[in-house]
Design a protein around this motif. Structure first.
Motif, mmCIF file in Angstrom:
data_model
loop_
_atom_site.group_PDB
_atom_site.id
_atom_site.type_symbol
_atom_site.label_atom_id
_atom_site.label_comp_id
_atom_site.label_asym_id
_atom_site.label_seq_id
_atom_site.Cartn_x
_atom_site.Cartn_y
_atom_site.Cartn_z
ATOM 1 N N LEU A 51 0.739 -8.994 -3.656
ATOM 2 C CA LEU A 51 1.517 -9.843 -2.761
ATOM 3 C C LEU A 51 0.961 -11.261 -2.799
ATOM 4 N N GLN A 52 1.850 -12.241 -2.705
ATOM 5 C CA GLN A 52 1.444 -13.639 -2.669
ATOM 6 C C GLN A 52 1.271 -14.077 -1.217
ATOM 7 N N THR A 53 0.178 -14.768 -0.940
ATOM 8 C CA THR A 53 -0.091 -15.215 0.420
ATOM 9 C C THR A 53 -0.934 -16.482 0.371
ATOM 10 N N THR A 54 -1.316 -16.991 1.530
ATOM 11 C CA THR A 54 -2.115 -18.215 1.621
ATOM 12 C C THR A 54 -3.344 -17.946 2.476
ATOM 13 N N LEU A 55 -4.494 -18.405 2.014
ATOM 14 C CA LEU A 55 -5.721 -18.288 2.796
ATOM 15 C C LEU A 55 -5.726 -19.404 3.841
ATOM 16 N N MET A 56 -5.639 -19.028 5.118
ATOM 17 C CA MET A 56 -5.501 -20.014 6.185
ATOM 18 C C MET A 56 -6.846 -20.505 6.706
ATOM 19 N N SER A 57 -7.805 -19.595 6.885
ATOM 20 C CA SER A 57 -9.103 -20.010 7.416
ATOM 21 C C SER A 57 -10.148 -18.954 7.098
ATOM 22 N N VAL A 64 -8.566 -15.245 7.474
ATOM 23 C CA VAL A 64 -7.206 -15.191 8.009
ATOM 24 C C VAL A 64 -6.254 -15.635 6.916
ATOM 25 N N ILE A 65 -5.240 -14.811 6.638
ATOM 26 C CA ILE A 65 -4.242 -15.137 5.624
ATOM 27 C C ILE A 65 -2.862 -15.100 6.262
ATOM 28 N N SER A 66 -1.904 -15.789 5.649
ATOM 29 C CA SER A 66 -0.525 -15.683 6.115
ATOM 30 C C SER A 66 -0.022 -14.273 5.826
ATOM 31 N N ARG A 67 0.750 -13.727 6.746
ATOM 32 C CA ARG A 67 1.218 -12.352 6.599
ATOM 33 C C ARG A 67 2.341 -12.296 5.567
ATOM 34 N N PRO A 68 2.151 -11.537 4.471
ATOM 35 C CA PRO A 68 3.216 -11.431 3.469
ATOM 36 C C PRO A 68 4.477 -10.834 4.078
ATOM 37 N N GLU A 69 5.626 -11.331 3.638
ATOM 38 C CA GLU A 69 6.892 -10.828 4.161
ATOM 39 C C GLU A 69 7.105 -9.377 3.735
ATOM 40 N N ALA A 70 7.694 -8.613 4.639
ATOM 41 C CA ALA A 70 8.065 -7.212 4.380
ATOM 42 C C ALA A 70 6.872 -6.358 3.959
ATOM 43 N N SER A 71 5.666 -6.752 4.378
ATOM 44 C CA SER A 71 4.491 -5.955 4.027
ATOM 45 C C SER A 71 4.231 -4.914 5.106
ATOM 46 N N LEU A 72 3.787 -3.746 4.690
ATOM 47 C CA LEU A 72 3.491 -2.654 5.613
ATOM 48 C C LEU A 72 1.987 -2.416 5.635
ATOM 49 N N ILE A 73 1.252 -3.444 5.986
ATOM 50 C CA ILE A 73 -0.207 -3.356 6.003
ATOM 51 C C ILE A 73 -0.655 -3.034 7.419
ATOM 52 N N ARG A 74 -1.477 -2.000 7.536
ATOM 53 C CA ARG A 74 -1.926 -1.537 8.840
ATOM 54 C C ARG A 74 -3.417 -1.806 9.012
ATOM 55 N N LEU A 97 -8.077 -6.053 9.482
ATOM 56 C CA LEU A 97 -8.613 -5.927 10.838
ATOM 57 C C LEU A 97 -7.523 -5.990 11.899
ATOM 58 N N GLY A 98 -6.341 -6.479 11.533
ATOM 59 C CA GLY A 98 -5.259 -6.568 12.502
ATOM 60 C C GLY A 98 -4.364 -7.759 12.223
ATOM 61 N N GLN A 99 -3.361 -7.926 13.066
ATOM 62 C CA GLN A 99 -2.410 -9.015 12.923
ATOM 63 C C GLN A 99 -2.702 -10.106 13.942
ATOM 64 N N PRO A 111 2.857 -15.987 11.391
ATOM 65 C CA PRO A 111 2.270 -14.635 11.446
ATOM 66 C C PRO A 111 1.141 -14.507 10.426
ATOM 67 N N THR A 112 0.051 -13.889 10.826
ATOM 68 C CA THR A 112 -1.121 -13.795 9.957
ATOM 69 C C THR A 112 -1.693 -12.384 9.956
ATOM 70 N N LEU A 113 -2.604 -12.161 9.015
ATOM 71 C CA LEU A 113 -3.424 -10.957 8.965
ATOM 72 C C LEU A 113 -4.885 -11.381 8.999
#
Length: 244
Positions: A51-57, A64-74, A97-99, A111-113
């Motif tokens: 999945l493509q995402t962005t490292l936010m911090s 913390v990364i941006s939450r990929p669209e339509a991802s089912l990460i728990r 670790l969570g959303q 939205p982030t992970l």
């Protein structure tokens, strides 16, 4: 086991906890903040998905990364991040670790992970720049240090590029493994001068004749003066060949 030793193991990875990330790991991650990275997850059928995402911090205990669209990460899912850093692309194992949410400057937060910090990063690309041999006429040496244990090694520098170098360990059993993050200290002729840099060990192999080991390392931080040093060595040798 004494209380001090037990606490040290607990902090550094004992009792089933992951080892603390080294300073070089944090440095690579912080250099990649606000850049695009890849997130690899494993589906229930065992197949991997990138999945493509962005490292936010990068925080003290998480990234913390941006939450990929339509991802089912728990929370708790094992993942892998792929970032571009000094010396190439690096991979590291993490867990979700969570959303959460990240301020976006707009009406809605992003939205982030939150992911655990990887304890280590493994290099996945070969060097791109040309290496010049220096072991015969300059005979430079380097000291390698493990920032975690404090152990040190001496090595001879055989060739150098703008991105890294090849070394020959002076110990018969160096105990250095591919993927290790070490600190390199070397004195080179000008314009390079003193190098005091974190490096990643990309490969380790035993000499075909002898007991010592050959080490390929890449710099984790750019060193423009090293690129200029390599250029001058090449020019000097080209002039020497023309006059021969």
């Amino acid at each position: 086991m004494g209380m001090a030793i037990w606490l040290k193991q607990l902090v550094r990875g004992g009792r089933g906890m992951p080892p603390a990330p080294t300073g070089a790991v944090l440095r690579i991650l912080r250099q990649a903040v606000r850049s695009d990275i890849q997130l690899v997850r494993w589906r229930d059928d065992g197949a991997s998905e990138t999945l493509q995402t962005t490292l936010m911090s990068v925080e003290r205990s998480a990234v913390v990364i941006s939450r990929p669209e339509a991802s089912l990460i728990r929370p708790g899912d094992p993942l892998e991040i792929v970032v571009q850093g000094g010396g190439g692309r690096f991979r590291g194992r993490v867990r979700c670790l969570g959303q959460g949410q990240f301020p976006s400057g707009g009406l809605r937060p992003l939205p982030t992970l939150r992911l655990s910090l990887p304890s280590r990063l493994e290099g996945g690309e070969r060097r791109q720049s040309h290496r010049v041999p220096v072991g015969f006429d300059l005979a430079p040496t380097a000291d390698l240090r493990d920032p975690e244990s404090g152990r040190t090694w001496q090595a001879d520098i055989l060739d150098i590029s703008a991105e890294g170098m090849q070394l020959r360990s002076r110990e018969a059993d160096a105990g250095i493994l591919a993927g290790d993050l070490l600190w390199l200290d070397a004195d080179l002729p000008q314009p390079a001068g003193r190098l005091d840099q974190p490096v990643r060990v990309m490969n380790v192999r035993r000499e075909s004749q002898g007991e010592r080991h050959m080490l390929g390392v890449v710099l984790l931080e750019s060193a423009p003066e090293l690129a200029e040093f390599v250029r001058r060595v090449e020019l000097r040798r080209a002039a020497r060949r023309r006059s021969a």
